[in-house]
Design a protein around this motif. Structure first.
Motif, PDB file in Angstrom:
ATOM      1  N   TRP A 100       0.668  -1.153  -0.102  1.00  0.00           N
ATOM      2  CA  TRP A 100      -0.056   0.082  -0.131  1.00  0.00           C
ATOM      3  C   TRP A 100       0.985   1.345   0.028  1.00  0.00           C
ATOM      4  O   TRP A 100       0.750   2.181  -0.537  1.00  0.00           O
ATOM      5  N   LEU A 101       2.056   1.312   0.830  1.00  0.00           N
ATOM      6  CA  LEU A 101       2.799   2.425   0.980  1.00  0.00           C
ATOM      7  C   LEU A 101       3.535   2.338  -0.354  1.00  0.00           C
ATOM      8  O   LEU A 101       3.769   3.634  -0.942  1.00  0.00           O
ATOM      9  N   TRP A 102       3.886   1.415  -1.243  1.00  0.00           N
ATOM     10  CA  TRP A 102       4.693   1.400  -2.426  1.00  0.00           C
ATOM     11  C   TRP A 102       3.742   2.173  -3.363  1.00  0.00           C
ATOM     12  O   TRP A 102       4.329   3.168  -4.014  1.00  0.00           O
ATOM     13  N   GLY A 103       2.433   1.816  -3.524  1.00  0.00           N
ATOM     14  CA  GLY A 103       1.368   2.415  -4.116  1.00  0.00           C
ATOM     15  C   GLY A 103       1.435   3.917  -3.954  1.00  0.00           C
ATOM     16  O   GLY A 103       1.602   4.719  -4.988  1.00  0.00           O
ATOM     17  N   ALA A 104       1.256   4.388  -2.570  1.00  0.00           N
ATOM     18  CA  ALA A 104       1.035   5.927  -2.551  1.00  0.00           C
ATOM     19  C   ALA A 104       2.286   6.443  -2.795  1.00  0.00           C
ATOM     20  O   ALA A 104       2.258   7.668  -3.281  1.00  0.00           O
ATOM     21  N   VAL A 105       3.733   5.901  -2.489  1.00  0.00           N
ATOM     22  CA  VAL A 105       4.746   6.767  -2.893  1.00  0.00           C
ATOM     23  C   VAL A 105       5.044   6.943  -4.238  1.00  0.00           C
ATOM     24  O   VAL A 105       5.425   7.866  -4.698  1.00  0.00           O
ATOM     25  N   PHE A 106       4.522   5.489  -5.024  1.00  0.00           N
ATOM     26  CA  PHE A 106       4.764   5.818  -6.296  1.00  0.00           C
ATOM     27  C   PHE A 106       4.049   6.802  -7.104  1.00  0.00           C
ATOM     28  O   PHE A 106       4.356   7.608  -7.913  1.00  0.00           O
ATOM     29  N   LEU A 107       2.605   6.852  -6.544  1.00  0.00           N
ATOM     30  CA  LEU A 107       2.115   7.867  -7.095  1.00  0.00           C
ATOM     31  C   LEU A 107       2.462   9.449  -6.739  1.00  0.00           C
ATOM     32  O   LEU A 107       2.418  10.224  -8.026  1.00  0.00           O
ATOM     33  N   VAL A 108       3.061   9.479  -5.549  1.00  0.00           N
ATOM     34  CA  VAL A 108       3.561  10.834  -5.372  1.00  0.00           C
ATOM     35  C   VAL A 108       4.880  11.037  -6.341  1.00  0.00           C
ATOM     36  O   VAL A 108       5.025  12.184  -7.188  1.00  0.00           O
ATOM     37  N   VAL A 109       5.654  10.198  -6.749  1.00  0.00           N
ATOM     38  CA  VAL A 109       6.933  10.209  -7.584  1.00  0.00           C
ATOM     39  C   VAL A 109       6.449  10.688  -9.090  1.00  0.00           C
ATOM     40  O   VAL A 109       6.840  11.411  -9.520  1.00  0.00           O
ATOM     41  N   PHE A 110       5.305   9.739  -9.222  1.00  0.00           N
ATOM     42  CA  PHE A 110       4.833   9.727 -10.661  1.00  0.00           C
ATOM     43  C   PHE A 110       4.483  11.206 -11.003  1.00  0.00           C
ATOM     44  O   PHE A 110       4.479  11.856 -11.974  1.00  0.00           O
ATOM     45  N   ILE A 111       3.440  11.762  -9.891  1.00  0.00           N
ATOM     46  CA  ILE A 111       2.867  13.032 -10.066  1.00  0.00           C
ATOM     47  C   ILE A 111       4.090  14.243 -10.153  1.00  0.00           C
ATOM     48  O   ILE A 111       3.987  14.899 -11.066  1.00  0.00           O
ATOM     49  N   LEU A 112       4.987  14.227  -9.466  1.00  0.00           N
ATOM     50  CA  LEU A 112       6.041  14.877  -9.279  1.00  0.00           C
ATOM     51  C   LEU A 112       6.803  14.866 -10.519  1.00  0.00           C
ATOM     52  O   LEU A 112       7.184  15.928 -11.242  1.00  0.00           O
ATOM     53  N   SER A 113       7.051  13.498 -11.274  1.00  0.00           N
ATOM     54  CA  SER A 113       7.775  13.509 -12.474  1.00  0.00           C
ATOM     55  C   SER A 113       7.047  14.177 -13.656  1.00  0.00           C
ATOM     56  O   SER A 113       7.565  14.830 -14.603  1.00  0.00           O
ATOM     57  N   LEU A 114       5.710  14.040 -13.496  1.00  0.00           N
ATOM     58  CA  LEU A 114       4.998  14.482 -14.487  1.00  0.00           C
ATOM     59  C   LEU A 114       4.978  16.081 -14.560  1.00  0.00           C
ATOM     60  O   LEU A 114       4.985  16.478 -15.828  1.00  0.00           O
ATOM     61  N   CYS A 115       5.050  16.739 -13.363  1.00  0.00           N
ATOM     62  CA  CYS A 115       4.722  18.112 -13.268  1.00  0.00           C
ATOM     63  C   CYS A 115       6.129  18.942 -13.214  1.00  0.00           C
ATOM     64  O   CYS A 115       6.218  19.990 -13.604  1.00  0.00           O
ATOM     65  N   LEU A 116       6.939  18.250 -12.566  1.00  0.00           N
ATOM     66  CA  LEU A 116       8.202  19.030 -12.241  1.00  0.00           C
ATOM     67  C   LEU A 116       9.600  18.139 -12.711  1.00  0.00           C
ATOM     68  O   LEU A 116       9.979  17.438 -12.036  1.00  0.00           O
ATOM     69  N   PRO A 117      10.053  18.753 -13.654  1.00  0.00           N
ATOM     70  CA  PRO A 117      11.500  18.057 -13.878  1.00  0.00           C
ATOM     71  C   PRO A 117      12.511  18.372 -12.919  1.00  0.00           C
ATOM     72  O   PRO A 117      12.499  19.234 -12.237  1.00  0.00           O
ATOM     73  N   PHE A 118      13.296  17.312 -12.523  1.00  0.00           N
ATOM     74  CA  PHE A 118      14.169  17.496 -11.461  1.00  0.00           C
ATOM     75  C   PHE A 118      15.134  18.681 -11.805  1.00  0.00           C
ATOM     76  O   PHE A 118      15.575  19.455 -10.853  1.00  0.00           O
ATOM     77  N   GLU A 119      15.472  18.780 -12.953  1.00  0.00           N
ATOM     78  CA  GLU A 119      16.430  19.741 -13.413  1.00  0.00           C
ATOM     79  C   GLU A 119      15.929  21.041 -13.212  1.00  0.00           C
ATOM     80  O   GLU A 119      16.814  21.992 -13.310  1.00  0.00           O
ATOM     81  N   SER A 120      14.827  21.356 -12.992  1.00  0.00           N
ATOM     82  CA  SER A 120      14.173  22.837 -12.988  1.00  0.00           C
ATOM     83  C   SER A 120      14.658  23.542 -11.502  1.00  0.00           C
ATOM     84  O   SER A 120      14.667  24.626 -11.371  1.00  0.00           O
ATOM     85  N   PHE A 121      15.476  22.633 -10.738  1.00  0.00           N
ATOM     86  CA  PHE A 121      16.129  23.248  -9.661  1.00  0.00           C
ATOM     87  C   PHE A 121      17.228  23.853 -10.000  1.00  0.00           C
ATOM     88  O   PHE A 121      18.055  24.749  -9.201  1.00  0.00           O
ATOM     89  N   TYR A 122      18.067  23.793 -10.982  1.00  0.00           N
ATOM     90  CA  TYR A 122      19.318  24.346 -11.281  1.00  0.00           C
ATOM     91  C   TYR A 122      18.970  25.422 -12.519  1.00  0.00           C
ATOM     92  O   TYR A 122      17.984  25.274 -13.208  1.00  0.00           O
TER      93      TYR A 122
END
Lengths: 369, 135
Positions: free
Chosen positions: A253-275
């Motif tokens: 259940w935790l895996w599912g929830a965490v994957f959802l969060v990372v999936f949404i982050l990846s969809l909306c916010l490129p990691f590289e936008s911090f640089y």
């Protein structure tokens, strides 16, 4: 003769206690396995989460392999192609970068909580040692993967790290002084960071390290299952939870929830936008190193001390810490969980402060000079 | 010497304020400037601290900056400014000027020993090379 026999028996006893193969059965490892319930129970999920992120890396990594070109002329263009032209390519790439950071974060939390809970205590030394090896392999993944997009920050940061290895030679005596330079050359493969370096890092990142990692993680998980969960606290309550199906369902259940969060982050916010963007332009051999070159955040704990303190102090500290981590089960054999918790808090505080406020501290020191 | 040399730039294309990047025989980055007498100044661009490539723009005091850890180097002496993380100087490179026909006009080794001479009108048209070996 009898002494020798005793010696052999002792060795056999040592290993049968550390690697209890007699527990290698479905009943012990699954149906009858229990997980202690106490205030630190949440920490039992941190290892599983790290595994989840590793699995994400494995799957997204294979997808990236379909398009990535490991040559200095094409690497950057192929990464841009993945990002802008391959269907959902940006998502796979963002998942890979976000998940790499998440994996390291979980791994650090897992390391610190396992330390505080004295999960390394006899007979679980092998679990700790294999875990420490996984930590080093994960940092190696981070370092080698960083170079592959072949942009300004990647190549220049790699140059700085490799040059730092050579720098260590100045502090070694006699014949040893040349050793770091040889090591650097072996890693770099040519006089400067170039195609040979990229090929080496590529081979390491996609073949050698994953093979090693899967072997060691197999051993690590086998040890966890053979020994069962460590009790984690000094006075364990009688409250326990069945591993199967309750703990494993919560874990999933935790895996599912965490994957959802990372999936949404990846969809909306490129990691590289911090640089800032110029760092991600293709590497230019005929150009200055751009300002703002820094390693990835998970190397700040060694990067900022290097900026502030004398080189040899940091190198010595890191070498001692790096080697010492493997001896934790013996160094802290008789240390109470209370003391271990205090040490764990200090480690956590150091990592948090240097990672979040490293730049501020560095500027403060620079201003004082 | 004529055989083993690499073309860097036309001397007239070099500037005293902004260096031109090139790669030396050891595959390291280097910069070419022109001094106030119109002669070339060739200096390694590989920072002696941790190997970043230094910037190409001279500041008001004749220094170039390594942006990685903020080391300033005087391009005349190669020396880092006191307090810079870099402790040793950027080495100078030797050079040779040839006319358009490939005849050697003047050469200078990395230690600054010069052979030959060039007059200003010739210099404007001359071509700058780095040389593998000075004998």
């Amino acid at each position: 003769m009898s002494n020798r026999k005793n010696g052999f028996l002792k060795i056999a006893d040592f290993f049968s206690e550390r690697i209890p193969f007699y527990n290698l059965n479905f009943e012990h490892m699954v149906t009858r396995k229990e997980v202690p319930v106490h205030r630190m129970s949440w920490a039992y999920y941190t290892g599983g989460l790290t595994l989840l992120f590793f699995l994400i890396q494995l799957v997204t990594g294979v997808f990236l392999l379909f398009y990535y070109q490991p040559t200095v002329s094409d690497a950057h263009a192929s990464v841009e192609y993945i990002t802008f032209f391959v269907k959902s390519g940006f998502l796979v790439r963002n998942l890979h970068t976000w998940s790499s950071s998440c994996m390291i974060l979980c791994l650090l939390v897992h390391l610190i909580t396992s330390f505080a809970m004295k999960a390394f205590a006899r007979p679980r030394e092998m679990t700790w040692i294999s875990g420490s090896l996984l930590l080093i392999l994960t940092f190696a993944f981070g370092f080698t993967g960083y170079l592959l997009p072949w942009h300004q920050i990647a190549v220049n940061a790699t140059k700085v790290v490799l040059q730092s290895i050579e720098e260590a030679g100045h502090y070694l005596p006699g014949g040893l002084a040349a050793l770091p330079s040889y090591i650097k050359e072996i890693i770099q493969g040519e006089v400067s960071v170039g195609q040979a370096t990229l090929s080496r890092f590529y081979a390491l990142h996609v073949v050698i390290l994953p093979l090693f990692f899967m072997g060691v993680i197999g051993l690590h998980l086998l040890m966890v299952q053979l020994h069962g969960m460590s009790q984690g606290v000094d006075t364990p309550s009688d409250k326990k939870e069945r591993f199967f199906p309750f703990f494993i369902l919560k874990d999933l259940w935790l895996w599912g929830a965490v994957f959802l969060v990372v999936f949404i982050l990846s969809l909306c916010l490129p990691f590289e936008s911090f640089y800032s963007y110029p760092l991600f332009e293709a590497y230019d051999a005929l150009g200055s190193t751009p300002e703002g070159i820094k390693p990835e955040w998970y190397f700040y704990f060694v990067y900022y001390p290097l900026e502030i303190l004398p080189f040899w102090v940091v190198m010595l500290g890191m070498t001692v810490a790096g080697a010492g981590i493997f001896f934790v089960p013996w160094i802290f054999k008789n240390t109470s969980r209370k003391v271990l918790s205090i040490i764990a808090w200090i480690m956590a505080a150091y990592l948090i402060v240097i990672t979040l406020f490293g730049q501020l501290i560095y500027e403060m020191f620079k201003g004082l000079k | 010497m004529n055989k083993d040399s690499i073309f860097v730039a036309k001397l007239s294309d070099l500037s005293s304020a902004r260096g031109k990047y090139f790669i030396d025989y050891q595959m390291r980055p280097a910069l070419a400037f022109r001094d106030e007498r119109g002669l070339p100044v060739l200096i390694s661009a590989k920072c002696t601290h941790l190997g970043c490539t230094v910037g190409q723009d001279l500041d008001g005091q004749g220094r170039i900056l390594c942006p990685c850890h903020i080391s300033y180097f005087d391009i005349k002496t190669g020396q880092p400014t006191p307090g810079s993380p870099a402790k040793s100087p950027l080495p100078h490179l030797g050079w040779a000027l040839k006319d358009e026909q490939g005849n050697l006009l003047v050469a200078q080794d990395p230690e600054g020993r010069r052979e030959g001479a060039v007059d200003p009108s010739q210099a404007e048209k001359s071509l700058l090379f780095i040389v593998k070996r000075f004998s």
